[in-house]
Design an enzyme around this catalytic site. Structure first.
Site, PDB file in Angstrom:
ATOM      1  N   PHE A 156      10.301 -11.077 -14.154  1.00 40.37           N
ATOM      2  CA  PHE A 156       9.235 -11.089 -13.162  1.00 40.37           C
ATOM      3  C   PHE A 156       9.097  -9.684 -12.601  1.00 40.37           C
ATOM      4  CE2 PHE A 156      10.879 -15.469 -13.062  1.00 40.37           C
ATOM      5  CZ  PHE A 156       9.722 -16.134 -13.405  1.00 40.37           C
ATOM      6  N   PHE A 201       7.858  -7.180 -10.007  1.00 43.38           N
ATOM      7  CA  PHE A 201       7.364  -7.016  -8.637  1.00 43.38           C
ATOM      8  C   PHE A 201       6.862  -5.589  -8.414  1.00 43.38           C
ATOM      9  CE2 PHE A 201      10.422 -10.524  -8.029  1.00 43.38           C
ATOM     10  CZ  PHE A 201       9.587 -11.439  -7.414  1.00 43.38           C
TER      11      PHE A 201
END
Ligand code: CUA
Length: 152
Positions: free
Chosen positions: A70, A72
Site C-alpha cells: 500500500f 502512502f
C-alpha cells in the site's frame, strides 16, 4: 401451470428476504447514518500516495494499492498520526483488485484500477493498526500489508 408448493414457498421466502435486506439498508442509511461506501467522483484520479493534513488532526490520505504494498507516498507503506485524528481515505489501485482492511477499525474497502473509494474514520486509541489486503491479488498477496501508527 402448476407450481410445486415447495418452489412457491422458496420464491415467497426469497421475496421476503429481499424486502428485509432492503429495509435494513434503508434503516441503516437514514436512522443509523451508516453510509454505504460509494465511488468517489469528485476527486481527481491519482497514481501515487499522499498524506495531506487539511487541519489539525484531520487528514486526507491517498492510498495506491499495487503489487504488493500500500503506497502512502514516497514508497512508504505506513503513516504516523496522533490520537484523535480524523482520516479520510481515498483508495485506488495501480493494477489488479486489492482489498484494504484496517484491523480493529471500521474500514474495509476494495481497491480497483480506475476507481476511487472513499471512507473516513477517527483513530481514538493509540497503537499500531495493521492494514491487510484481503483479496487474492497474485503470488505476493500474503505479504501485502500496511500500518498506521497512532501516537499518544
Ligand atoms: Cu493485494 Cu492481495
Amino acid at each position: 401451470m402448476k407450481i410445486d408448493p415447495f418452489e412457491k414457498l422458496a420464491m415467497i421466502g426469497g421475496g421476503v428476504l429481499l424486502a428485509i435486506f432492503l429495509l435494513a439498508i434503508i434503516y441503516a442509511n437514514f436512522d443509523l447514518s451508516i453510509k454505504i461506501p460509494t465511488c468517489e467522483i469528485n476527486t481527481k484520479p491519482f497514481t501515487s500516495g499522499a498524506v495531506i493534513e487539511t487541519s489539525p488532526k484531520s487528514y486526507e490520505v491517498h492510498v495506491v494499492a499495487r503489487m504488493w504494498f500500500f503506497d502512502f507516498g514516497e514508497n512508504q507503506n505506513e503513516i504516523t498520526i496522533s490520537t484523535g485524528s480524523r482520516v479520510t481515505f481515498f483508495l485506488t489501485s495501480a493494477d489488479v483488485i486489492h482489498g484494504f482492511k484496517i484491523i480493529n477499525k471500521d474500514i474495509n474497502m476494495m481497491a480497483m484500477l480506475g476507481v476511487i473509494g472513499r471512507l473516513e474514520t477517527t483513530f481514538d486509541k493509540p497503537g499500531e493498526y495493521l492494514i491487510v489486503c484481503h483479496e487474492y491479488c497474485g503470488i505476493g498477496h500474503q505479504g501485502m500489508y500496511g500500518k498506521i501508527k497512532v501516537t499518544e
